[in-house]
Motif scaffolding. Structure first.
Motif, PDB file in Angstrom:
ATOM      1  N   LEU A   1       4.920   0.718   3.130  1.00 35.05           N
ATOM      2  CA  LEU A   1       3.577   0.140   3.194  1.00 35.05           C
ATOM      3  C   LEU A   1       3.614  -1.278   3.753  1.00 35.05           C
ATOM      4  CD1 LEU A   1       2.048   1.493  -0.131  1.00 35.05           C
ATOM      5  CD2 LEU A   1       1.415   2.154   2.212  1.00 35.05           C
ATOM      6  N   GLU A   2       4.608  -2.058   3.330  1.00 32.71           N
ATOM      7  CA  GLU A   2       4.714  -3.421   3.862  1.00 32.71           C
ATOM      8  C   GLU A   2       5.052  -3.399   5.349  1.00 32.71           C
ATOM      9  OE1 GLU A   2       6.962  -7.673   3.105  1.00 32.71           O
ATOM     10  OE2 GLU A   2       6.845  -6.231   1.451  1.00 32.71           O
ATOM     11  N   ALA A   3       5.944  -2.494   5.736  1.00 31.96           N
ATOM     12  CA  ALA A   3       6.300  -2.363   7.154  1.00 31.96           C
ATOM     13  C   ALA A   3       5.079  -1.952   7.969  1.00 31.96           C
ATOM     14  CB  ALA A   3       7.430  -1.350   7.320  1.00 31.96           C
ATOM     15  N   LEU A   4       4.324  -0.992   7.455  1.00 31.76           N
ATOM     16  CA  LEU A   4       3.135  -0.526   8.169  1.00 31.76           C
ATOM     17  C   LEU A   4       2.089  -1.626   8.273  1.00 31.76           C
ATOM     18  CD1 LEU A   4       1.669   1.820   9.548  1.00 31.76           C
ATOM     19  CD2 LEU A   4       0.861   2.540   7.274  1.00 31.76           C
ATOM     20  N   ARG A   5       1.841  -2.347   7.197  1.00 29.40           N
ATOM     21  CA  ARG A   5       0.874  -3.452   7.243  1.00 29.40           C
ATOM     22  C   ARG A   5       1.293  -4.513   8.254  1.00 29.40           C
ATOM     23  NH1 ARG A   5       0.195  -2.271   1.672  1.00 29.40           N
ATOM     24  NH2 ARG A   5       1.916  -3.573   1.023  1.00 29.40           N
ATOM     25  N   SER A   6       2.571  -4.855   8.242  1.00 29.59           N
ATOM     26  CA  SER A   6       3.084  -5.858   9.177  1.00 29.59           C
ATOM     27  C   SER A   6       2.943  -5.381  10.620  1.00 29.59           C
ATOM     28  CB  SER A   6       4.544  -6.156   8.853  1.00 29.59           C
ATOM     29  OG  SER A   6       5.096  -7.046   9.796  1.00 29.59           O
ATOM     30  N   TYR A   7       3.326  -4.140  10.869  1.00 27.15           N
ATOM     31  CA  TYR A   7       3.255  -3.583  12.218  1.00 27.15           C
ATOM     32  C   TYR A   7       1.810  -3.527  12.713  1.00 27.15           C
ATOM     33  CZ  TYR A   7       3.708  -0.530  16.198  1.00 27.15           C
ATOM     34  OH  TYR A   7       3.633  -0.028  17.465  1.00 27.15           O
ATOM     35  N   VAL A   8       0.920  -3.020  11.887  1.00 26.46           N
ATOM     36  CA  VAL A   8      -0.486  -2.883  12.279  1.00 26.46           C
ATOM     37  C   VAL A   8      -1.104  -4.257  12.537  1.00 26.46           C
ATOM     38  CG1 VAL A   8      -2.769  -2.192  11.429  1.00 26.46           C
ATOM     39  CG2 VAL A   8      -0.841  -0.623  11.236  1.00 26.46           C
TER      40      VAL A   8
ATOM     41  N   HIS B   1       2.180   7.015  14.250  1.00 22.11           N
ATOM     42  CA  HIS B   1       3.064   7.924  13.525  1.00 22.11           C
ATOM     43  C   HIS B   1       2.599   8.106  12.091  1.00 22.11           C
ATOM     44  CE1 HIS B   1       6.627   7.326  16.476  1.00 22.11           C
ATOM     45  NE2 HIS B   1       5.479   7.500  17.089  1.00 22.11           N
ATOM     46  N   ALA B   2       2.106   7.043  11.480  1.00 29.55           N
ATOM     47  CA  ALA B   2       1.619   7.146  10.100  1.00 29.55           C
ATOM     48  C   ALA B   2       0.436   8.104  10.020  1.00 29.55           C
ATOM     49  CB  ALA B   2       1.236   5.769   9.566  1.00 29.55           C
TER      50      ALA B   2
ATOM     51  N   ARG C   1      -4.900  12.185   6.299  1.00 28.06           N
ATOM     52  CA  ARG C   1      -5.742  11.463   5.342  1.00 28.06           C
ATOM     53  C   ARG C   1      -5.272  11.707   3.907  1.00 28.06           C
ATOM     54  NH1 ARG C   1     -10.050   9.194   7.419  1.00 28.06           N
ATOM     55  NH2 ARG C   1     -11.219   9.262   5.481  1.00 28.06           N
ATOM     56  N   SER C   2      -4.013  12.137   3.754  1.00 26.92           N
ATOM     57  CA  SER C   2      -3.515  12.510   2.430  1.00 26.92           C
ATOM     58  C   SER C   2      -3.151  11.319   1.548  1.00 26.92           C
ATOM     59  CB  SER C   2      -2.299  13.429   2.559  1.00 26.92           C
ATOM     60  OG  SER C   2      -1.201  12.723   3.118  1.00 26.92           O
ATOM     61  N   ASP C   3      -2.931  10.161   2.135  1.00 24.24           N
ATOM     62  CA  ASP C   3      -2.535   8.977   1.373  1.00 24.24           C
ATOM     63  C   ASP C   3      -3.641   7.931   1.473  1.00 24.24           C
ATOM     64  OD1 ASP C   3      -1.361   6.238   0.971  1.00 24.24           O
ATOM     65  OD2 ASP C   3       0.436   7.435   0.546  1.00 24.24           O
ATOM     66  N   PRO C   4      -4.326   7.630   0.380  1.00 17.01           N
ATOM     67  CA  PRO C   4      -5.467   6.710   0.430  1.00 17.01           C
ATOM     68  C   PRO C   4      -5.136   5.312   0.966  1.00 17.01           C
ATOM     69  CG  PRO C   4      -5.402   7.862  -1.679  1.00 17.01           C
ATOM     70  CD  PRO C   4      -4.137   8.208  -0.953  1.00 17.01           C
ATOM     71  N   GLU C   5      -3.971   4.779   0.619  1.00 13.71           N
ATOM     72  CA  GLU C   5      -3.624   3.435   1.102  1.00 13.71           C
ATOM     73  C   GLU C   5      -3.394   3.425   2.606  1.00 13.71           C
ATOM     74  OE1 GLU C   5      -1.165   0.711  -1.583  1.00 13.71           O
ATOM     75  OE2 GLU C   5      -0.643   2.732  -2.292  1.00 13.71           O
TER      76      GLU C   5
ATOM     77  N   GLU D   1      -7.957   3.144   8.900  1.00 11.10           N
ATOM     78  CA  GLU D   1      -9.392   3.053   9.177  1.00 11.10           C
ATOM     79  C   GLU D   1      -9.826   1.619   9.449  1.00 11.10           C
ATOM     80  OE1 GLU D   1     -11.412   4.982   5.934  1.00 11.10           O
ATOM     81  OE2 GLU D   1     -11.080   6.978   6.803  1.00 11.10           O
ATOM     82  N   THR D   2      -9.321   0.681   8.678  1.00 13.10           N
ATOM     83  CA  THR D   2      -9.668  -0.727   8.882  1.00 13.10           C
ATOM     84  C   THR D   2      -9.190  -1.197  10.250  1.00 13.10           C
ATOM     85  OG1 THR D   2      -9.585  -1.162   6.512  1.00 13.10           O
ATOM     86  CG2 THR D   2      -9.380  -3.068   7.976  1.00 13.10           C
TER      87      THR D   2
END
Length: 188
Positions: free
Chosen positions: A56-63, A103-104, A110-114, A120-121
């Motif tokens: 999640l941290e990697a994805l947030r950073s990448y996005v 990739h995420a 849409r299976s993982d709410p976070e 979506e954001t």
């Protein structure tokens, strides 16, 4: 007394982004992450919690980083149409084959709410920026006057995703450029 961390957290996170981008969440074992990040299991857990926390941290950073780059492209050019062309070009010529955000979405849907909320954001932020850019291009006479900004922004968002998925599937750069050129033609 706690021992200080003996690694660069940002560098370790970048290695995790690369690993998850290449292999996905499910395809990246904790052992692979430990090797890629050059960390002990305890250091990984102390710094990031668990594999999911790291992801999640990697994805947030990448996005955040990718979105910032895209917004800069769309906002810095004096020509809105050229900005859209540059955005498409950067996605075609950039690391599209390893886009962690796309990739995420492909892996989790849409299976993982976070992950869904983050995706979506990000998509809405990019959509709004594209819509403003297309409206500016329309006002400046760079695109057809009958272009619907909202529909065009959706189309370009889907095109960017499609280019990334096609790249991941192995499409060569000339095919990706053809997709981008067809999208640009839609602006008139």
């Amino acid at each position: 007394m706690a021992r200080p961390r003996e690694f660069d957290r940002d560098e370790a996170l970048e290695q995790a982004i690369e690993a998850f981008s290449e292999h996905g969440y499910a395809g990246t074992s904790t052992e692979y992450l430990l090797k890629a990040m050059n960390l002990s299991r305890q250091s990984l857990y102390n710094a990031f919690g668990d594999k999911r926390g790291l992801y999640l941290e990697a994805l947030r950073s990448y996005v955040a980083s990718s979105l910032s780059e895209y917004l800069q492209i769309l906002n810095r050019s004096t020509s809105a149409r050229k900005a859209i062309e540059q955005l498409l070009s950067d996605v075609v010529d950039g690391p599209a084959r390893t886009c962690l955000g796309t990739h995420a979405v492909c892996e989790f849907g849409r299976s993982d709410p976070e992950i869904t909320a983050l995706s979506e954001t990000s998509a809405q932020t990019l959509h709004s920026a594209l819509e403003r850019c297309i409206a500016r291009a329309k006002a400046d006479g760079e695109v057809a006057i009958d272009i619907d900004e909202r529909a065009a922004a959706r189309f370009f968002g889907a095109t960017l995703s499609g280019i990334r998925v096609a790249a991941r599937a192995g499409a060569p750069a000339d095919v990706l450029r053809d997709i981008a050129q067809m999208a640009l033609r839609s602006l008139g």
